[in-house]
Design a protein around this motif. Structure first.
Motif, PDB file in Angstrom:
ATOM      1  N   GLU A  36      33.181  49.257  30.939  1.00 18.95           N
ATOM      2  CA  GLU A  36      32.317  49.866  31.947  1.00 18.95           C
ATOM      3  C   GLU A  36      32.107  48.924  33.123  1.00 18.95           C
ATOM      4  O   GLU A  36      32.133  49.344  34.288  1.00 18.95           O
ATOM      5  CB  GLU A  36      30.973  50.226  31.312  1.00 18.95           C
ATOM      6  CG  GLU A  36      29.968  50.861  32.250  1.00 18.95           C
ATOM      7  CD  GLU A  36      28.655  51.172  31.552  1.00 18.95           C
ATOM      8  OE1 GLU A  36      27.597  50.720  32.062  1.00 18.95           O
ATOM      9  OE2 GLU A  36      28.686  51.849  30.500  1.00 18.95           O
ATOM     10  N   LEU A  37      31.914  47.639  32.823  1.00 15.78           N
ATOM     11  CA  LEU A  37      31.730  46.640  33.883  1.00 15.78           C
ATOM     12  C   LEU A  37      32.950  46.600  34.800  1.00 15.78           C
ATOM     13  O   LEU A  37      32.817  46.595  36.038  1.00 15.78           O
ATOM     14  CB  LEU A  37      31.491  45.269  33.246  1.00 15.78           C
ATOM     15  CG  LEU A  37      31.090  44.099  34.148  1.00 15.78           C
ATOM     16  CD1 LEU A  37      30.378  43.032  33.332  1.00 15.78           C
ATOM     17  CD2 LEU A  37      32.294  43.461  34.832  1.00 15.78           C
ATOM     18  N   LEU A  38      34.136  46.598  34.209  1.00 14.41           N
ATOM     19  CA  LEU A  38      35.359  46.531  35.010  1.00 14.41           C
ATOM     20  C   LEU A  38      35.540  47.782  35.860  1.00 14.41           C
ATOM     21  O   LEU A  38      35.988  47.704  37.014  1.00 14.41           O
ATOM     22  CB  LEU A  38      36.558  46.338  34.080  1.00 14.41           C
ATOM     23  CG  LEU A  38      36.631  44.970  33.385  1.00 14.41           C
ATOM     24  CD1 LEU A  38      37.617  45.008  32.228  1.00 14.41           C
ATOM     25  CD2 LEU A  38      37.009  43.877  34.379  1.00 14.41           C
ATOM     26  N   THR A  39      35.180  48.940  35.310  1.00 18.52           N
ATOM     27  CA  THR A  39      35.280  50.183  36.076  1.00 18.52           C
ATOM     28  C   THR A  39      34.347  50.152  37.287  1.00 18.52           C
ATOM     29  O   THR A  39      34.729  50.491  38.413  1.00 18.52           O
ATOM     30  CB  THR A  39      34.950  51.396  35.191  1.00 18.52           C
ATOM     31  OG1 THR A  39      35.914  51.480  34.139  1.00 18.52           O
ATOM     32  CG2 THR A  39      34.977  52.686  35.995  1.00 18.52           C
ATOM     33  N   LEU A  40      33.096  49.723  37.039  1.00 13.58           N
ATOM     34  CA  LEU A  40      32.123  49.640  38.122  1.00 13.58           C
ATOM     35  C   LEU A  40      32.590  48.643  39.188  1.00 13.58           C
ATOM     36  O   LEU A  40      32.444  48.894  40.396  1.00 13.58           O
ATOM     37  CB  LEU A  40      30.763  49.217  37.573  1.00 13.58           C
ATOM     38  CG  LEU A  40      30.023  50.254  36.722  1.00 13.58           C
ATOM     39  CD1 LEU A  40      28.808  49.611  36.048  1.00 13.58           C
ATOM     40  CD2 LEU A  40      29.586  51.436  37.578  1.00 13.58           C
ATOM     41  N   ALA A  41      33.155  47.535  38.748  1.00 18.61           N
ATOM     42  CA  ALA A  41      33.638  46.524  39.696  1.00 18.61           C
ATOM     43  C   ALA A  41      34.774  47.078  40.546  1.00 18.61           C
ATOM     44  O   ALA A  41      34.808  46.898  41.771  1.00 18.61           O
ATOM     45  CB  ALA A  41      34.089  45.276  38.947  1.00 18.61           C
ATOM     46  N   GLY A  42      35.713  47.764  39.902  1.00 19.41           N
ATOM     47  CA  GLY A  42      36.830  48.336  40.646  1.00 19.41           C
ATOM     48  C   GLY A  42      36.392  49.406  41.627  1.00 19.41           C
ATOM     49  O   GLY A  42      36.951  49.521  42.729  1.00 19.41           O
ATOM     50  N   ASP A  43      35.376  50.171  41.246  1.00 17.34           N
ATOM     51  CA  ASP A  43      34.903  51.263  42.099  1.00 17.34           C
ATOM     52  C   ASP A  43      34.271  50.764  43.407  1.00 17.34           C
ATOM     53  O   ASP A  43      34.165  51.524  44.370  1.00 17.34           O
ATOM     54  CB  ASP A  43      33.884  52.122  41.342  1.00 17.34           C
ATOM     55  CG  ASP A  43      34.534  52.995  40.279  1.00 17.34           C
ATOM     56  OD1 ASP A  43      35.774  53.123  40.286  1.00 17.34           O
ATOM     57  OD2 ASP A  43      33.803  53.541  39.422  1.00 17.34           O
ATOM     58  N   THR A  44      33.837  49.509  43.431  1.00 16.36           N
ATOM     59  CA  THR A  44      33.226  48.988  44.658  1.00 16.36           C
ATOM     60  C   THR A  44      34.248  48.776  45.768  1.00 16.36           C
ATOM     61  O   THR A  44      33.890  48.700  46.947  1.00 16.36           O
ATOM     62  CB  THR A  44      32.527  47.638  44.412  1.00 16.36           C
ATOM     63  OG1 THR A  44      33.514  46.650  44.067  1.00 16.36           O
ATOM     64  CG2 THR A  44      31.483  47.747  43.308  1.00 16.36           C
ATOM     65  N   GLY A  45      35.512  48.619  45.390  1.00 16.00           N
ATOM     66  CA  GLY A  45      36.547  48.315  46.368  1.00 16.00           C
ATOM     67  C   GLY A  45      36.614  46.843  46.732  1.00 16.00           C
ATOM     68  O   GLY A  45      37.495  46.428  47.487  1.00 16.00           O
TER      69      GLY A  45
END
Length: 269
Positions: A136-145
């Motif tokens: 989940e952390l990695l997904t959120l990080a990637g979503d920031t751009g």
């Protein structure tokens, strides 16, 4: 109990937070009375505890400069805590304004304050995320751009893994994050240790479990070194905080041989 204007709604002001306790030890102002009391209790047990906080902060700055010199142009700081002077984006962007930095923390106070000070900086941001949920952390990080996982990343796990209990498998959390990073990425880890001062570590550990309810785990050198499994350790390996690439005598906040923290940097190969 009055809620400070900077504290988001819903934050429990009766429970100490590791991020806010650390801020209190560093002399910051974004903490509650319960955090100051917990920090004071720690200082009473181990009077030189503030030196540990300064030593850890100095390691963070040196690690960021080292990784930037190695070509890292994006940093993911997990368990970043309350932003203070000399934070990651300040250090990194002083070297290269194009470096991108993403802070991640479970504490909403840390995230809210980070977002406040980062306004106007389109190459830095903050997310609320839990290290115990790496996917989940990695997904959120990637979503920031801000973080491109196809390019090398500087992963910072500074003073956060000792907040995970043994059954939460901190080494496995590091491995899960490593698996998402490309070759050429780095990790910087600092961790509280019982290696040099077992009696002081035991006192602080018992206090965190029984009084402040924070649950800090002081680990031995072998357990901390195991967190670098799968990484190529950078010289001098896992060492006391002030002994990792000191730049001047000002980095020696703790007397070598008496540090309550170990640190190291590893490269993804």
């Amino acid at each position: 109990m009055d809620r400070p204007a900077w504290a988001p709604e819903g934050v429990d002001m009766t429970q100490a937070s590791p991020a806010r306790m650390y801020d209190a030890l560093l002399g910051g102002s974004h903490n509650f009375e319960i955090d100051r009391q917990a920090a004071a209790m720690g200082r009473k047990l181990v009077p030189d505890l503030p030196r540990l906080a300064l030593s850890n902060r100095a390691f963070l700055r040196r690690a960021v400069r080292y990784l930037a010199a190695a070509g890292i142009r994006q940093f993911l700081d997990v368990g970043s805590g309350i932003p203070t002077a000399g934070n990651v984006h300040e250090v990194a962007q002083a070297l290269d304004p194009d470096i991108r930095v993403l802070y991640a923390d479970i504490d909403p106070v840390a995230v809210t304050h980070a977002r406040t000070i980062l306004r106007g900086n389109d190459r830095a941001g903050a997310i609320q995320a839990d290290l115990r949920r790496p996917d989940e952390l990695l997904t959120l990080a990637g979503d920031t751009g801000l973080i491109d996982f196809s390019q090398p990343v500087g992963l910072l796990l500074v003073a956060v893994l000792h907040l995970l209990q043994d059954d939460e498998r901190p080494a496995a959390m590091v491995a899960a994050l490593r698996a998402a990073l490309p070759v050429g990425s780095y990790v910087a880890i600092s961790h509280l240790t019982s290696a040099q001062r077992p009696e002081d570590a035991a006192k602080l550990g018992a206090n965190s479990a029984n009084v402040t309810r924070v649950g800090i785990r002081f680990r031995d050198r072998a357990a901390i070194t195991a967190m670098f499994d799968g990484w190529e350790l950078v010289e001098p390996g896992v060492v006391e905080l002030p002994l990792w690439h000191p730049e001047s005598e000002r980095d020696l906040h703790e007397t070598p041989g008496r540090s309550l923290g170990l640190a190291g940097v590893g490269r993804r190969v």
